[in-house]
Design a protein around this motif. Structure first.
Motif, short mmCIF file in Angstrom:
data_model
loop_
_atom_site.label_atom_id
_atom_site.label_comp_id
_atom_site.label_asym_id
_atom_site.label_seq_id
_atom_site.Cartn_x
_atom_site.Cartn_y
_atom_site.Cartn_z
N GLN A 91 2.26 1.85 -3.50
CA GLN A 91 1.25 2.36 -4.43
C GLN A 91 1.03 3.85 -4.22
OE1 GLN A 91 -0.34 0.44 -7.03
NE2 GLN A 91 -0.49 2.61 -7.58
N TYR A 95 -2.52 -6.42 -4.44
CA TYR A 95 -1.94 -5.15 -4.90
C TYR A 95 -1.17 -5.29 -6.21
CZ TYR A 95 -2.83 -4.06 0.01
OH TYR A 95 -3.42 -3.90 1.23
N GLU A 142 -8.17 -1.88 -2.52
CA GLU A 142 -8.11 -2.32 -1.12
C GLU A 142 -9.47 -2.87 -0.73
OE1 GLU A 142 -6.45 -3.65 1.21
OE2 GLU A 142 -5.08 -1.96 1.56
N PRO A 147 0.82 -1.22 0.00
CA PRO A 147 0.00 0.00 0.00
C PRO A 147 0.85 1.27 0.00
CG PRO A 147 -0.66 -1.47 1.80
CD PRO A 147 0.53 -2.08 1.16
#
Length: 497
Positions: A219, A253, A394, A216
């Motif tokens: 990203q 992801y 997510e 995360p």
């Protein structure tokens, strides 16, 4: 070829050969580690309390040392914090790794002089294994991001204390310091958004060749780079060739990260935690992560179905089976004894011993007796997303307990990169996938006790905004995939579309 990449080749070959040798001696190495732990441990306060002096083998060890969580070692940690010596391990810890617990509040995990090499050498070995297998050493000459928490450490009983990644930052080898970004000053910034912008400032014009972090975070970093430049990441960093990740399952992801990069490149998965560096990806070809069987940690494995029993079955490495879901229990030269780290794993190979992480013991849904784990929800969603060409940013899942008419259900909060054309049909696919993966959930649906899952789409950046609202944006923080209550769900409803 520059000097660093040139020198990396023979070192990678030596380390890789050593790792291959260790694959063959894993069980013997584990037995030797247990003997060493017992030899040191019998002279500690903990060792005297459980009479380790009378323990000579694994069977006696299981009788003397019960499986425990942080609350049960906390009294010993408090003695260390009072300045006492020889409590869990000889002397005092070199550091306390400060981490958040779901029930214990802040936890202080000891890191000793003896356990530091486990954290440092394991990360090194992951990179060198990759170099030895692929021949790619060029990235060693470029700039590399090793994002950490703040390296500024407080002192408790004169013991330096901070986040694990901040502690490890102090032990980055000197030969990597000149290549490492961001700067020490930027890593010291506490506010995540301020820190992210400074990282972009410092890296956007550099020759980035390796980027590491939890998915995360990466990203968010990529999104800001693309926002500023209007280009994908491979255009901004044409020599970027290795992505190192850990902390959460990569699969949810992966598609969006590689879309942002603009090309597929090699990735290396690692499995570090405050309690130890447990495993790393040693091959681009083989499934799973190689268990760190000769690095100061003695592993035990408890079948997940028994982890809450008073006297669960405990297996050493020699007795594990492929495909079974286990809770990991460790004893280590950091002074942890029979410690339940809270993770669940499954062996995909026992020759050598390779694992995949399947979830967290406390991150599951069993509000209705369904025992759904992280691996099952991730598989169910990603299979449907792949079939429908849908990309997920997510997600998290929570139970909805009906208090009136109507049946209860699981509610899935999903942030989409691109939505399915038919949301209801997509939800049905996910539900069917989960029913195939989990027989208890299937029984509850077919028995009309639960109704099929409901899907709630949330706005762009909903999960980022949620984490910001609770003061946990950035670093190693992540939203749990599964909850047994509505605490997260009730907050995310604010961002429902």
């Amino acid at each position: 070829m520059k000097i660093k990449s040139f020198l990396a080749k023979p070192l990678a070959a030596i380390i890789h050969k050593s790792i291959k040798k260790g694959m063959l001696s894993a069980v013997d190495d584990q037995e030797a580690i247990l003997k060493t732990l017992l030899k040191v441990g019998r002279n500690t306060q903990f060792g005297k309390d459980v009479n380790l002096a009378q323990v000579h083998n694994y069977q006696e060890f299981k009788q003397a040392v019960a499986v425990k969580d942080y609350e049960q070692i906390k009294p010993y940690i408090e003695l260390i914090k009072e300045g006492k010596h020889n409590i869990l391990w000889k002397g005092v810890p070199a550091y306390f790794a400060k981490t958040s617990g779901t029930t214990s509040g802040t936890k202080y995990i000891p890191i000793t002089k003896d356990s530091i090499p486990n954290h440092i050498n394991s990360a090194r070995n992951a990179l060198l294994s990759y170099m030895a297998e692929t021949g790619n050493t060029r990235f060693a000459d470029g700039n590399m991001i090793f994002l950490s928490g703040s390296p500024v450490l407080e002192r408790i009983a004169d013991i330096p204390t901070g986040r694990l990644s901040g502690i490890v930052n102090h032990h980055v080898p000197r030969y990597l310091r000149k290549n490492q970004l961001p700067s020490y000053e930027t890593n010291c910034i506490e506010d995540w958004e301020t820190k992210l912008n400074k990282i972009v400032d410092e890296t956007i014009n550099k020759n980035m060749t390796l980027i590491s972090g939890i998915p995360p975070w990466m990203q968010m970093y990529f999104d800001e780079i693309m926002r500023r430049t209007g280009k994908n990441i491979s255009e901004v960093f044409p020599n970027f060739s290795v992505l190192v990740h850990g902390g959460v399952n990569f699969e949810p992801y992966k598609a969006k990260l590689f879309q942002s990069i603009g090309k597929k490149l090699d990735s290396i998965e690692t499995y570090p935690a405050s309690e130890g560096f447990f495993a790393f990806q040693d091959s681009q070809e083989a499934e799973g992560l190689l268990l760190n069987t000769n690095s100061g940690i003695f592993f035990e494995f408890v079948p997940v179905s028994e982890i809450h029993n008073d006297n669960p079955t405990r297996l050493s490495l020699a007795d594990v089976k492929v495909g079974e879901n286990y809770a990991i229990i460790i004893s280590s030269n950091a002074g942890l004894w029979g410690y339940n780290i809270g993770d669940t794993v499954k062996f995909v190979s026992t020759n050598p011993y390779r694992i995949v992480v399947t979830g967290r013991i406390k991150h599951y849904i069993s509000a209705f007796g369904e025992h759904v784990i992280g691996e099952e929800v991730e598989h169910s969603l990603l299979k449907a997303a792949d079939e429908e060409n849908v990309r997920i940013t997510e997600f998290t899942v929570a139970p909805f307990v009906s208090e009136g008419e109507g049946r209860s259900y699981h509610e899935w909060f999903i942030e989409f990169e691109n939505k399915p054309g038919d949301m209801q049909a997509f939800a049905q696919k996910v539900d069917q996938n989960l029913r195939k993966k989990n027989v208890y959930y299937d029984d509850l649906i077919s028995g009309n006790i639960l109704q099929p899952l409901k899907l709630t789409a949330v706005k762009k950046n909903a999960f980022i905004d949620y984490m910001k609202s609770i003061g946990k944006l950035g670093g190693q923080n992540k939203v749990p995939r599964l909850s047994n209550d509505r605490k997260i769900a009730n907050e995310l409803e604010k961002w429902a579309e």
